[in-house]
Each structure stands twice: as structure tokens, then as C-alpha cells.
Design a protein around this motif. Sequence first.
Motif, short mmCIF file in Angstrom:
data_model
loop_
_atom_site.label_atom_id
_atom_site.label_comp_id
_atom_site.label_asym_id
_atom_site.label_seq_id
_atom_site.Cartn_x
_atom_site.Cartn_y
_atom_site.Cartn_z
N ASN A 115 0.69 20.57 18.21
CA ASN A 115 0.33 20.44 19.71
C ASN A 115 1.47 19.50 19.93
O ASN A 115 1.95 18.84 21.09
CB ASN A 115 -0.80 19.66 19.67
N SER A 116 2.24 19.95 19.04
CA SER A 116 4.03 18.86 19.38
C SER A 116 4.69 19.76 20.06
O SER A 116 4.78 20.61 20.56
CB SER A 116 4.58 18.35 17.73
N ARG A 117 5.68 18.84 20.70
CA ARG A 117 7.00 18.61 21.41
C ARG A 117 8.15 18.19 21.52
O ARG A 117 7.70 16.80 21.55
CB ARG A 117 6.64 19.13 23.41
N PRO A 118 8.83 18.58 21.21
CA PRO A 118 10.64 17.91 21.24
C PRO A 118 10.74 16.59 22.05
O PRO A 118 9.80 16.83 23.18
CB PRO A 118 11.39 18.62 21.15
N VAL A 119 11.08 16.10 21.94
CA VAL A 119 11.54 14.41 23.08
C VAL A 119 12.88 14.13 23.16
O VAL A 119 13.55 14.25 21.70
CB VAL A 119 10.06 13.30 22.37
N SER A 120 13.19 13.81 23.82
CA SER A 120 14.71 13.94 23.78
C SER A 120 15.38 12.54 24.70
O SER A 120 14.76 12.79 26.30
CB SER A 120 15.87 14.81 24.08
N VAL A 121 15.45 11.54 24.31
CA VAL A 121 15.72 10.91 25.49
C VAL A 121 17.49 10.10 25.53
O VAL A 121 18.62 10.45 24.66
CB VAL A 121 14.84 9.11 24.86
N GLY A 122 18.02 9.72 26.61
CA GLY A 122 19.75 10.43 26.75
C GLY A 122 20.25 9.24 26.30
O GLY A 122 19.45 8.22 25.65
N ARG A 123 21.79 8.99 26.30
CA ARG A 123 22.37 7.70 26.11
C ARG A 123 22.37 6.77 27.37
O ARG A 123 22.20 6.90 28.80
CB ARG A 123 23.94 8.72 26.07
N GLY A 124 22.17 5.88 26.69
CA GLY A 124 22.65 4.16 27.45
C GLY A 124 21.69 3.95 28.39
O GLY A 124 21.53 3.74 29.30
N CYS A 125 19.86 4.50 28.25
CA CYS A 125 19.21 4.66 28.45
C CYS A 125 18.06 3.22 28.17
O CYS A 125 19.05 2.36 27.22
CB CYS A 125 17.53 5.08 28.54
N PHE A 126 17.77 2.38 29.17
CA PHE A 126 16.83 2.15 28.49
C PHE A 126 15.18 1.70 29.22
O PHE A 126 14.56 1.69 29.90
CB PHE A 126 17.04 -0.04 29.94
N ILE A 127 14.41 1.37 27.89
CA ILE A 127 12.68 1.60 27.64
C ILE A 127 12.26 -0.06 27.63
O ILE A 127 12.00 -0.50 26.82
CB ILE A 127 12.92 2.79 26.35
N GLY A 128 10.91 0.32 28.88
CA GLY A 128 11.23 -1.22 28.48
C GLY A 128 9.60 -1.69 27.86
O GLY A 128 9.04 -0.68 27.27
N ALA A 129 9.51 -3.05 27.92
CA ALA A 129 8.59 -3.54 26.92
C ALA A 129 7.57 -2.23 26.92
O ALA A 129 6.83 -2.28 28.36
CB ALA A 129 8.29 -4.71 27.27
N ARG A 130 6.93 -1.81 25.94
CA ARG A 130 5.00 -1.72 26.13
C ARG A 130 5.14 -0.26 27.26
O ARG A 130 4.18 0.08 27.31
CB ARG A 130 4.76 -2.12 26.70
N ALA A 131 6.25 0.33 26.73
CA ALA A 131 6.61 1.83 27.80
C ALA A 131 5.86 2.79 26.35
O ALA A 131 6.56 2.49 24.85
CB ALA A 131 7.55 1.97 28.26
N ILE A 132 5.27 3.68 27.00
CA ILE A 132 4.81 4.92 26.48
C ILE A 132 5.70 6.69 26.77
O ILE A 132 5.33 6.35 27.72
CB ILE A 132 3.21 4.88 25.78
N ILE A 133 6.68 7.07 26.13
CA ILE A 133 7.86 8.46 26.31
C ILE A 133 6.53 9.57 25.35
O ILE A 133 5.98 9.78 24.31
CB ILE A 133 8.90 8.28 25.79
N LEU A 134 6.14 10.56 25.49
CA LEU A 134 5.05 10.81 25.29
C LEU A 134 5.68 12.69 25.08
O LEU A 134 6.85 12.66 25.57
CB LEU A 134 3.71 11.30 26.12
N LYS A 135 5.13 13.42 24.16
CA LYS A 135 5.68 14.81 24.28
C LYS A 135 5.66 15.57 25.09
O LYS A 135 5.42 15.94 26.35
CB LYS A 135 3.98 15.13 23.26
N GLY A 136 7.66 16.72 24.79
CA GLY A 136 7.69 17.13 26.01
C GLY A 136 8.88 16.40 26.44
O GLY A 136 9.11 17.40 27.37
#
Length: 199
Positions: A141-162
Motif C-alpha cells: 500500500n506504499s507510494r513514494p513521497v518527494s519533498v522539494g528543495r527549500g521547503c518548510f514543513i510546519g510543526a506537526r504537519a503530516i505528509i502522506l503517501k504518494g
Amino acid sequence: MGWRQTTGHLKHRLRMVPTFLWRWELALIGVRSASPPILCGRPYVSRLEGSEISLGREVRIDSSKRANPLGGEKPCVLRTMTPSARIILGDRVGMSSATIVSGNSIQVGSDTLLGAGCKVLDNDFHIPGEGFAWKTEYSSNSRPVSVGRGCFIGARAIILKGVTLGDQVVVGAGAVVTRSFPSGAVIGGNPAALLQGKV
């Protein structure tokens, strides 16, 4: 410099003494690093045989309560759950009490910051079993995750599959990201929606 500042600097240096042991532990686990990572506190890292955890240059992993103004509630977690899984962090990635768990592939671009307590996950961890039971499962059930350059992911955010995030994306605190967004987007909410930037 006053005595309080001097004492503070001395305490900080003493807290960093175990860093070489934690770096050695990462090397024993099989974590590859382009340069020695900057560790404040001991992260929880586990790598399944055959999988890959790779850190770029000057990666900072803050796992101490004192390392973040918000106070770290727990150590950072880096875990691969299948033999083919991989976690790749680019140069100068920073994370504070953040969790990255991969059953497939999670890549984080250079100069991206993962805020206090955020999570990046590429699988659902469980699938329905017989009757009302649940089975533990990290691959199908997995799918790749890609986060780009220079991003800011705020406190307690959740990034999910795909999810794929372009460069310089800002993810608001507490957001739940279930779909992809282009470079320059500012997103927030549950599920995360565009607040500013490109459609």
C-alpha cells in the motif's frame, strides 16, 4: 560575555559530547552520510537490511528538548520498513522531533526544514485482515513521497503517501497533506489546500 552566557555555552558544549557516539551508531546501522551529521540528542534510527538511509552534507537532526524553541517532545525517527525502502535527505536538511518512516521511498530536497513533530509517511502501516482484524503491512500500500528543495514543513504537519511537493513549498502547522502541490505553494488545513501560490 556574562557568566550566564558563558555557563550556557559550556552546557551546550557538554551536551554535544556524546555526538560522536551517536554518529558512530548511525554508521554501524549502515546510514550513509556525505559529511558527519549535526546531532543534538540521540535520534531513533533503524534500517532494515538491504534498505537505504542516506544523508547529504550538513544534515541537522535535533532530538533534544532544548534544540527547538517549541521543545522537542520526542527524538527524531528515521526508519525503513522493507528491504527495498529508502530515505534520502539532501544537503542541509534540518529536522526537529520529526518522523520519517519509509516502506518504499521518501526523498527530501536540500535546504528543507521539517518542523517540530511533523511526520512524513509513504505507507498505511496496516491492511484489512480476516473479519475485523488488521494486518501489519508496509509495502503493497506504499507510494513514494518527494519533498522539494527549500521547503518548510510546519510543526506537526503530516505528509502522506504518494505526495510530491515542488521546491519552496510552505506547509502550515498541523496540515495533513494528501495530494501533490507545485513549487511555491503555501498550503494548510486538513486535508491541505492551497492558501497562496500556483494552482
